[in-house]
Scaffold this motif. Sequence first.
Motif, PDB file in Angstrom:
ATOM      1  N   SER A  90      -7.902  -6.681 -25.902  1.00  0.00           N
ATOM      2  CA  SER A  90      -8.795  -6.530 -24.815  1.00  0.00           C
ATOM      3  C   SER A  90      -9.865  -5.379 -25.285  1.00  0.00           C
ATOM      4  O   SER A  90     -10.962  -5.616 -24.714  1.00  0.00           O
ATOM      5  N   ARG A 133     -10.968  -4.440 -12.520  1.00  0.00           N
ATOM      6  CA  ARG A 133     -10.261  -4.929 -13.510  1.00  0.00           C
ATOM      7  C   ARG A 133      -9.282  -6.110 -12.556  1.00  0.00           C
ATOM      8  O   ARG A 133      -9.245  -7.292 -13.331  1.00  0.00           O
ATOM      9  N   GLU A 134      -8.911  -5.642 -11.674  1.00  0.00           N
ATOM     10  CA  GLU A 134      -7.986  -6.867 -10.745  1.00  0.00           C
ATOM     11  C   GLU A 134      -8.797  -7.958 -10.529  1.00  0.00           C
ATOM     12  O   GLU A 134      -8.380  -9.153 -10.512  1.00  0.00           O
ATOM     13  N   TRP A 144     -11.381  -9.193 -11.879  1.00  0.00           N
ATOM     14  CA  TRP A 144     -11.751 -10.033 -13.112  1.00  0.00           C
ATOM     15  C   TRP A 144     -10.517 -10.810 -13.506  1.00  0.00           C
ATOM     16  O   TRP A 144     -10.658 -11.982 -13.909  1.00  0.00           O
ATOM     17  N   LEU A 145      -9.322 -10.145 -13.582  1.00  0.00           N
ATOM     18  CA  LEU A 145      -8.058 -10.971 -13.911  1.00  0.00           C
ATOM     19  C   LEU A 145      -7.920 -12.035 -12.999  1.00  0.00           C
ATOM     20  O   LEU A 145      -7.287 -13.286 -13.157  1.00  0.00           O
ATOM     21  N   SER A 167     -11.704 -15.350 -16.617  1.00  0.00           N
ATOM     22  CA  SER A 167     -10.828 -14.615 -17.339  1.00  0.00           C
ATOM     23  C   SER A 167     -10.026 -15.274 -18.365  1.00  0.00           C
ATOM     24  O   SER A 167      -9.757 -14.844 -19.356  1.00  0.00           O
ATOM     25  N   ALA A 200     -11.566 -10.562 -22.312  1.00  0.00           N
ATOM     26  CA  ALA A 200     -11.129  -9.634 -21.302  1.00  0.00           C
ATOM     27  C   ALA A 200     -11.731  -8.258 -21.162  1.00  0.00           C
ATOM     28  O   ALA A 200     -12.322  -7.999 -22.185  1.00  0.00           O
TER      29      ALA A 200
END
Length: 417
Positions: free
Chosen positions: A29, A326-327, A329-330, A335, A340
């Motif tokens: 990623s 980040r979370e 996005w996940l 995603s 990523a």
Amino acid sequence: MRIGEQIRTLEGTLMLDARTGAPAGADASLRGRESVRLVRGAVRIESGRIAALETDEGAPIDPRRIICPGFIDAHLHIPQFDSIGRDGLTLLDWLNDVIFPAERRWEDAAYARAMGARVAKRLLSHGTTGICAYGTVHHEGTRAAMGSLAAAGLRGCVGQVLMDQQGPDDLLRPAARLLDEAARMEGVGRIEPVVSPRFAVSCSMELMRGAAALARERDWPIQTHLAEMLPECELVERLHGMPYLDVYKHAGLLGPRTVLAHAIWLSEVDRRELEGWRCVVAHCPTANRFLSSGDFSGQRFRPLALGSDVAGGPDVSMVRVARAAREAWLASPQSQAAPAFGPGYWWWQINAGNAVALGWRDAGRIEVGAAADLVIIEPDVELNDPGAALGELMYGWDERWVGATIAAGVVAWARVA
Ligand code: GUN
Ligand code: ZN
């Protein structure tokens, strides 16, 4: 290290930009986009700037002492630091019940000065050295706080909030008075003014047009909020008779030096239009979660910035904001389909990414000529695999790892051993 000590050299593991991808063996990623990497090295500092940089690419990294560029927070509210954690309300009620009473206190400039000093210490203790921040509607209070933030060593911009409608009477001012006061703002130390119409709910078209004209005349940046919550968007449309983005376009507020916070409730067409204007979107993932504002889906927007949005966001630490990004996005459907945005990308974003977005050419990177705004991170965990270290640092983050924060080559905050 002692507060006030001038630093000449620093040795350890440097966090450097890795724009072209990750070293071999790193998480897939990280490949092919902006990121950061860890390398053994040393920096020499002269006159507040990085004068020389040495790296030893082959040497094993020392995970106990990481030297990172100072974090940059692209969107926060200085008078709201005592209002963190007042949950259970959505945006407009939270502003009325929690935020406006807190901001009212800056009518007393001495209070604002003291709060500015307190907040500066808190930011520095979390490794933040750069800010793009709001004061309040109070001219003297905002100036006093700017003085304290500058004296503590922070860099960036702070604005007097402009609001002339849809708020408590004692926090509203006529547009002409606000524009006159905003024009009298001056930089102090490394803190510069930023023209700050609060959002289209609390600003008349006259005020927003005047704000845009002032920013153009002085070559000052602009910051405001955009499309954070649906009821806000509906209210803007009712008040101004046009969609949210059109209001700012009409007022002349859009351009490459305009930072728009949140930008959640926009279509892809709106986002492309904003990119056309080269506006900056400040993504505030911790605030979006705290106020249940909605899911941001503009991670691929450029230029993107990241902000804590204290007190909409409860976290002062930009590493925690990066983790929340980040979370978010996940958790987004995108995603699954797109490459990523890994921890290295979001770490880059709170350093160089925010500097690029804010147009600060000499910040956010460890490179010769950059301001010596640095954080010394002393993790108490083993970081055995360099390819996984950034995720381990971000998810295991502990504020007690900030050993010292250096602003323009001077120790601005140090942990007491
Ligand atoms: N919209 C207008 N003002 C504010 C503010 O102070 N915080 C947040 N999160 N959104 C806003
Ligand atoms: Zn905000």
